[in-house]
Design a protein around this motif. Structure first.
Motif, PDB file in Angstrom:
ATOM      1  N   LEU A  21       1.934  21.968  38.542  1.00 44.64           N
ATOM      2  CA  LEU A  21       1.055  22.545  39.568  1.00 44.64           C
ATOM      3  C   LEU A  21       1.244  21.531  40.713  1.00 44.64           C
ATOM      4  CD1 LEU A  21      -2.290  23.032  37.490  1.00 44.64           C
ATOM      5  CD2 LEU A  21      -0.636  24.529  38.231  1.00 44.64           C
ATOM      6  N   GLU A  22       1.368  22.079  41.837  1.00 44.10           N
ATOM      7  CA  GLU A  22       1.436  21.239  43.106  1.00 44.10           C
ATOM      8  C   GLU A  22       0.280  20.367  43.530  1.00 44.10           C
ATOM      9  OE1 GLU A  22       2.752  21.754  47.642  1.00 44.10           O
ATOM     10  OE2 GLU A  22       2.558  23.760  46.297  1.00 44.10           O
ATOM     11  N   ASP A  23       0.599  19.111  43.721  1.00 45.16           N
ATOM     12  CA  ASP A  23      -0.336  18.302  44.196  1.00 45.16           C
ATOM     13  C   ASP A  23      -1.502  17.983  43.123  1.00 45.16           C
ATOM     14  OD1 ASP A  23      -2.517  17.887  46.958  1.00 45.16           O
ATOM     15  OD2 ASP A  23      -1.635  16.402  45.950  1.00 45.16           O
ATOM     16  N   ASP A  24      -1.065  17.647  41.861  1.00 42.98           N
ATOM     17  CA  ASP A  24      -2.122  17.348  40.730  1.00 42.98           C
ATOM     18  C   ASP A  24      -2.060  16.180  40.149  1.00 42.98           C
ATOM     19  OD1 ASP A  24      -3.763  17.871  38.652  1.00 42.98           O
ATOM     20  OD2 ASP A  24      -2.776  19.352  37.805  1.00 42.98           O
ATOM     21  N   ASP A  25      -3.455  15.497  40.110  1.00 44.15           N
ATOM     22  CA  ASP A  25      -3.211  14.197  39.602  1.00 44.15           C
ATOM     23  C   ASP A  25      -3.331  14.135  37.900  1.00 44.15           C
ATOM     24  OD1 ASP A  25      -2.769  12.968  41.847  1.00 44.15           O
ATOM     25  OD2 ASP A  25      -4.845  12.555  42.365  1.00 44.15           O
ATOM     26  N   GLY A  26      -3.756  15.224  37.348  1.00 43.54           N
ATOM     27  CA  GLY A  26      -3.959  15.133  35.775  1.00 43.54           C
ATOM     28  C   GLY A  26      -5.343  14.843  35.470  1.00 43.54           C
ATOM     29  N   LEU A  27      -5.353  14.604  34.147  1.00 43.06           N
ATOM     30  CA  LEU A  27      -6.959  14.041  33.585  1.00 43.06           C
ATOM     31  C   LEU A  27      -6.922  12.921  32.847  1.00 43.06           C
ATOM     32  CD1 LEU A  27      -7.872  17.812  32.478  1.00 43.06           C
ATOM     33  CD2 LEU A  27      -8.383  16.341  34.669  1.00 43.06           C
ATOM     34  N   ASP A  28      -5.815  12.265  32.721  1.00 42.32           N
ATOM     35  CA  ASP A  28      -5.560  11.010  31.871  1.00 42.32           C
ATOM     36  C   ASP A  28      -5.967  11.166  30.401  1.00 42.32           C
ATOM     37  OD1 ASP A  28      -5.130   8.587  31.467  1.00 42.32           O
ATOM     38  OD2 ASP A  28      -6.963   7.567  31.836  1.00 42.32           O
ATOM     39  N   GLY A  29      -5.787  12.312  30.080  1.00 43.33           N
ATOM     40  CA  GLY A  29      -5.777  13.042  28.595  1.00 43.33           C
ATOM     41  C   GLY A  29      -7.043  13.416  28.308  1.00 43.33           C
ATOM     42  N   GLU A  30      -8.143  13.140  29.263  1.00 49.20           N
ATOM     43  CA  GLU A  30      -9.463  13.758  28.792  1.00 49.20           C
ATOM     44  C   GLU A  30      -9.800  15.140  29.133  1.00 49.20           C
ATOM     45  OE1 GLU A  30     -11.895  11.894  27.281  1.00 49.20           O
ATOM     46  OE2 GLU A  30     -10.342  10.302  27.152  1.00 49.20           O
ATOM     47  N   PHE A  31      -9.230  16.018  28.306  1.00 50.84           N
ATOM     48  CA  PHE A  31      -9.442  17.531  28.530  1.00 50.84           C
ATOM     49  C   PHE A  31     -10.837  18.136  28.316  1.00 50.84           C
ATOM     50  CE2 PHE A  31      -5.159  17.057  26.092  1.00 50.84           C
ATOM     51  CZ  PHE A  31      -4.362  17.065  27.128  1.00 50.84           C
ATOM     52  N   GLY A  32     -11.730  17.283  27.457  1.00 53.00           N
ATOM     53  CA  GLY A  32     -13.078  17.957  27.227  1.00 53.00           C
ATOM     54  C   GLY A  32     -13.891  17.698  28.595  1.00 53.00           C
ATOM     55  N   THR A  33     -13.504  16.661  29.354  1.00 51.60           N
ATOM     56  CA  THR A  33     -14.306  16.480  30.746  1.00 51.60           C
ATOM     57  C   THR A  33     -14.212  17.488  31.596  1.00 51.60           C
ATOM     58  OG1 THR A  33     -12.407  15.132  31.768  1.00 51.60           O
ATOM     59  CG2 THR A  33     -14.008  13.920  30.304  1.00 51.60           C
ATOM     60  N   ARG A 628      -5.718  22.876  36.215  1.00 50.44           N
ATOM     61  CA  ARG A 628      -6.090  23.372  37.314  1.00 50.44           C
ATOM     62  C   ARG A 628      -7.347  23.155  37.806  1.00 50.44           C
ATOM     63  NH1 ARG A 628      -3.525  27.708  34.137  1.00 50.44           N
ATOM     64  NH2 ARG A 628      -5.571  28.166  33.390  1.00 50.44           N
ATOM     65  N   ARG A 629      -8.399  22.773  37.048  1.00 51.93           N
ATOM     66  CA  ARG A 629      -9.579  22.447  37.414  1.00 51.93           C
ATOM     67  C   ARG A 629      -9.571  21.049  37.973  1.00 51.93           C
ATOM     68  NH1 ARG A 629     -14.588  23.129  39.212  1.00 51.93           N
ATOM     69  NH2 ARG A 629     -16.199  21.960  38.045  1.00 51.93           N
ATOM     70  N   HIS A 630      -8.826  20.293  37.642  1.00 53.17           N
ATOM     71  CA  HIS A 630      -8.693  18.579  38.512  1.00 53.17           C
ATOM     72  C   HIS A 630      -8.043  19.286  39.669  1.00 53.17           C
ATOM     73  CE1 HIS A 630      -6.531  14.727  38.828  1.00 53.17           C
ATOM     74  NE2 HIS A 630      -7.781  14.733  39.462  1.00 53.17           N
ATOM     75  N   ASN A 631      -7.097  20.080  40.006  1.00 58.64           N
ATOM     76  CA  ASN A 631      -6.496  20.266  41.284  1.00 58.64           C
ATOM     77  C   ASN A 631      -7.508  20.871  42.223  1.00 58.64           C
ATOM     78  OD1 ASN A 631      -4.147  20.451  42.708  1.00 58.64           O
ATOM     79  ND2 ASN A 631      -4.107  22.511  42.705  1.00 58.64           N
ATOM     80  N   GLN A 632      -8.492  21.606  41.672  1.00 62.41           N
ATOM     81  CA  GLN A 632      -9.545  22.195  42.653  1.00 62.41           C
ATOM     82  C   GLN A 632     -10.507  21.392  43.032  1.00 62.41           C
ATOM     83  OE1 GLN A 632     -11.198  25.139  40.035  1.00 62.41           O
ATOM     84  NE2 GLN A 632      -9.554  26.509  40.231  1.00 62.41           N
ATOM     85  N   LEU A 633     -10.742  20.321  42.053  1.00 57.58           N
ATOM     86  CA  LEU A 633     -11.917  19.346  42.521  1.00 57.58           C
ATOM     87  C   LEU A 633     -11.097  18.051  43.320  1.00 57.58           C
ATOM     88  CD1 LEU A 633     -13.331  18.811  38.836  1.00 57.58           C
ATOM     89  CD2 LEU A 633     -14.476  19.798  40.948  1.00 57.58           C
ATOM     90  N   LYS A 634      -9.791  17.978  43.104  1.00 58.12           N
ATOM     91  CA  LYS A 634      -9.292  16.923  43.986  1.00 58.12           C
ATOM     92  C   LYS A 634      -9.228  17.299  45.384  1.00 58.12           C
ATOM     93  CE  LYS A 634      -4.760  15.046  44.546  1.00 58.12           C
ATOM     94  NZ  LYS A 634      -3.703  15.464  45.038  1.00 58.12           N
ATOM     95  N   LYS A 635      -8.994  18.665  45.510  1.00 62.15           N
ATOM     96  CA  LYS A 635      -9.135  19.304  47.031  1.00 62.15           C
ATOM     97  C   LYS A 635     -10.425  18.943  47.896  1.00 62.15           C
ATOM     98  CE  LYS A 635      -5.308  22.564  46.058  1.00 62.15           C
ATOM     99  NZ  LYS A 635      -5.068  24.181  45.805  1.00 62.15           N
ATOM    100  N   LEU A 636     -11.346  18.819  46.910  1.00 65.24           N
ATOM    101  CA  LEU A 636     -12.869  18.828  47.568  1.00 65.24           C
ATOM    102  C   LEU A 636     -13.153  17.415  47.904  1.00 65.24           C
ATOM    103  CD1 LEU A 636     -14.896  21.435  45.295  1.00 65.24           C
ATOM    104  CD2 LEU A 636     -13.976  21.860  47.692  1.00 65.24           C
ATOM    105  N   VAL A 637     -12.002  16.363  47.353  1.00 67.37           N
ATOM    106  CA  VAL A 637     -12.484  14.967  47.597  1.00 67.37           C
ATOM    107  C   VAL A 637     -12.754  14.597  49.030  1.00 67.37           C
ATOM    108  CG1 VAL A 637     -11.735  12.612  47.038  1.00 67.37           C
ATOM    109  CG2 VAL A 637     -11.669  14.096  45.409  1.00 67.37           C
TER     110      VAL A 637
END
Length: 777
Positions: A21-33, A628-637
């Motif tokens: 995914l373009e411009d995605d920081d990942g979740l540091d392995g915490e998928f459940g969050t 994908r969820r992380h990418n969406q949230l990161k754009k709102l930062v």
């Protein structure tokens, strides 16, 4: 305020999660969050209140008054008026919800969307909703009464929705013959091959549906009179309308079973050269029905039917009132009437009760034979251990002196031959039930002591261990036709959602517990059963069942049966089932070695598919969804950061004055506060996550200080506190606070889901990190 935006983080995180995914920081392995991260505003966090213990009306009004004075649009400069209006509307909505006791109950259960839905058209509190149909007005209920009423209403709505999904049940069984799959030669050498042909040989279909039965209004009038009498006897009692249960339910059932006959017609073919050849031409298969069933089962609500007044209060009817009663009637293949009564008896006070079930079956006229009887007694002999004894009379015959001296005529030879298999039997056994899952234990601020924390970890570990859900059953059966010893053992293999979990209710008397959206891996329920005959011959079967969808299960079994080596494949979904029993080796060639080899081959094939394809695919999907969820949230930062900065500007002056008063009174003075992600110190951070991602939250934290104390509940969503924002979505964040109390510097470092109460003596700050009060402001 610092924000880390390393360019290498994008590719690193995407590769780590199997996503591109373009411009995605990942979740540091915490998928459940990803599933726990809510976009909805938390009204308690917004007002700076703790949800537990519940805030009083005075605390809610005080928080609302302070915030409205701070964010009132009319008191702000023009360039901050739009931001003030946004925050003011949020504060107003939060106050209107929490100050109303009933809205607060629904908000605690369902959130802001639930409040809007249930107070809207069609909701429980909206126009035409359940509240309008109550005999006791909902407005007159206390919050506790309203909570009970609302949870019951939601359970009733949920149950109705589930019943609509499973209101009918059906199954189709198609028996196949593929006995050329496994061949065993004279030297007991086993050969596995693709079957030459697969021929259908039997079929069965069953269908049933349940419906309530309407009875004359006499019963309803009797019930209404009893309710009125109860209200007269206890006028001050807490009466909350409950769901009215139907008096009688009827389940209609029908079925057909038989064999599939494959016919061939002999023919003689004559060719042009004058030669002839005998041929067999296959004809369309014929389905022969050997059993057709049609009947109904009545389930009366005895307590509602007979009531408690008049003659219904005597000993006989009071016994029935506390019993479960079933009445089963069949028209085909033969007329049948069966009554079942189940009740718990406690002959000696203080002991575990006996569960007694009796069945009486009428299959023919009483002039021919008496009805058959069955008695089943169950008692708990140890935790999760049940002993049972079952006796069946089978077919009874009238003795000769009754046939000679009374009007009984007895049975004909044809009837005796048709009922030859209806023999008496006695069965004694023991059942071990699986352990019940343990509930998770919530941790409040006062639960941080080591002993209690260790106990919690132990219980949670035990909860994972108990998910094996081991159970077994053994019994001995004797009858005039023989007997045997049976044993069944089952358990869950692999960690994950059990295959035999029923559709769980999200509503209970305790409240609402929604299911997680991101499912974990699914376990396999393995069941091994065997039966040993008196001649020491035995049959056995191994079956594995796994959930393949939200409501769909699939099972595969293999074993040695009377037909040979039998493989069964089955699907089931919401009461509908499809079963395929397949004979893969004829009974003449079947051996235990061949059956065991077939079981090993089937199990190895499943493991290869499960761990080689299914689980890697599911993990990849979960990682991609989380990314994908992380990418969406990161754009709102950036947007959230701008909102928090504007909120800080609006609260700066008032916070400075409050902090100055605390300083003058030698009270709690916040020196510094930061919130965000810091790289772990106990291990090397992943590439792209070496730098912290934090934000300065001095003013928002100082704004929470009230009368020399700062309270942040563990339930508080910290990034939704006014002036906060989330600089590192879905990463593990912490809140660090440096503060001064009575001329001593202190420091506290708490996790994102931990609470804190300041001041505390244990938070002494080292001399090298002490700050001059208000110097950083």
């Amino acid at each position: 305020m610092s924000e880390s935006s390393e360019p290498t983080a994008t590719a690193t995180a995407a590769r780590a999660f199997g996503a591109h995914l373009e411009d995605d920081d990942g979740l540091d392995g915490e998928f459940g969050t990803a599933t726990e991260y809510s976009d909805q505003l938390d009204y308690y966090s917004l007002l700076g209140l703790a949800q537990k213990p519940p805030p009083t009306d005075a605390e809610i009004r005080s928080a609302y008054r302070n915030l409205t004075l701070m964010f009132h649009p009319d008191k702000q400069p023009s360039h901050l008026r739009e931001s003030a209006e946004l925050h003011f509307k949020r504060i107003q909505t939060a106050y209107d919800t929490l100050i109303d006791p009933k809205k607060r109950v629904v908000y605690d259960l369902l959130g802001a969307e639930g409040v809007a839905r249930e107070w809207g058209h069609g909701g429980a509190m909206g126009a035409g909703g359940d509240a309008e149909r109550q005999q006791v007005g909902v407005k007159a209920m206390t919050p506790e009464e309203f909570r009970r009423w609302f949870t019951k209403t939601m359970k009733k709505r949920e149950r109705k929705a589930v019943q609509e999904l499973v209101e009918s049940r059906g199954s189709i069984t198609l028996g196949l013959n593929a006995d050329s799959t496994i061949r065993v030669d004279e030297d007991d050498d086993v050969t596995v091959q693709i079957p030459e042909k697969v021929v259908p040989m039997s079929y069965a279909a069953k269908y049933s549906f349940q419906t309530p039965l309407s009875l004359p209004t006499f019963w309803q009038k009797v019930k209404e009179e009893e309710v009125q009498d109860q209200q007269k006897e206890t006028p001050d009692a807490d009466i909350v309308d409950e769901e009215t249960e139907d008096l009688v339910h009827v389940t209609f059932n029908a079925g057909i079973a038989g064999n599939i006959v494959h016919r061939r017609q002999h023919a003689k073919a004559q060719f042009e050269d004058g030669t002839e050849e005998d041929m067999e031409i296959p004809l369309p298969p014929v389905m022969v029905a050997s059993n057709i069933s049609l009947g109904a089962t009545l389930t009366p609500n005895v307590r509602e039917l007979i009531g408690t007044k008049g003659i219904w209060n005597n000993r006989l009817f009071s016994t029935l009132r506390d019993s479960t009663v079933l009445v089963e009637t069949n028209v085909l293949p033969v007329p049948l009437l069966r009554t079942t009564v189940a009740r718990a008896f406690q002959p000696i006070p203080g002991i575990k009760p006996f569960q007694v079930t009796t069945k009486t079956t009428f299959m023919r006229s009483l002039l021919e034979s008496p009805p058959s009887f069955e008695v089943h007694v169950t008692k708990e002999v140890a935790p999760r251990k049940l002993a049972f004894c079952a006796w069946s009379s089978g077919l009874w015959y009238y003795p000769d002196f009754l046939l000679d001296n009374f009007f009984f005529r007895g049975m004909t030879l044809e009837d005796m031959y048709a009922s030859a298999g209806d023999l008496s039997s006695l069965q004694i056994g023991l059942i071990s039930l699986p352990k019940q899952p343990l509930n998770a234990i919530s941790m409040d601020e006062d639960d941080a002591e080591s002993e209690e924390a260790e106990l919690r970890r132990h219980l949670l570990k035990k909860q994972v261990t108990d998910r094996a859900a081991e159970s077994w059953q053994t019994f001995v059966q004797v009858s005039p036709g023989g007997g045997g010893l049976g044993l069944t053992y089952s358990r869950n293999l692999f960690s994950g959602t059990p295959a035999n979990d029923p559709v769980k209710s999200e509503w209970s008397d305790e409240g609402y517990a929604p299911m997680a959206k991101m499912e974990e891996a699914r376990a396999v329920r393995v069941e091994v059963s065997t039966t040993v005959s008196p001649d020491l011959s035995f049959v056995w079967n191994i079956k594995g069942t796994r959930r393949v969808g939200e409501f769909t299960k699939m099972g595969i079994g293999i074993g040695l049966a009377d037909h040979g080596i039998l493989m069964t494949i089955g699907w089931s979904r919401l009461g509908q089932g499809l079963n395929l029993p397949i004979v893969i080796c004829s009974k003449d060639e079947a051996t235990h070695d061949a059956a065991i080899l077939a079981s090993i081959f089937t199990w190895a094939s499943y493991l290869a598919i499960e761990f080689g394809y299914v689980r890697p695919r599911d993990r990849k999907r979960r990682r991609e969804a989380a990314a994908r969820r992380h990418n969406q949230l990161k754009k709102l930062v950036p947007k959230k950061r701008a909102e928090s900065e504007q909120a800080i500007q609006l609260m700066t002056d008032q916070v400075r004055r409050r902090q100055m008063r605390e300083y003058e009174q030698d009270g709690l003075v916040i020196d510094r506060a930061e919130y965000g992600y810091w790289p772990p110190t106990d291990r090397k951070p992943r590439p792209g996550f070496e730098e912290p991602r934090t934000t300065d939250v001095f003013f928002p934290v100082a704004n929470l200080v009230d009368r020399g104390q700062l309270v942040i509940s563990a339930k508080t969503v910290k990034h939704q506190i006014i002036g906060f924002h989330d600089p590192a979505p879905l990463l593990k964040k912490r809140l660090k606070i440096w503060y001064t109390f009575q001329n001593r510097s202190h420091f506290v470092d708490i996790a994102d889901k931990e609470g804190v109460i300041l001041p505390q003596r244990s938070h002494v700050c080292p001399e090298s990190e002490q700050f001059n009060p208000l110097a950083t402001n």
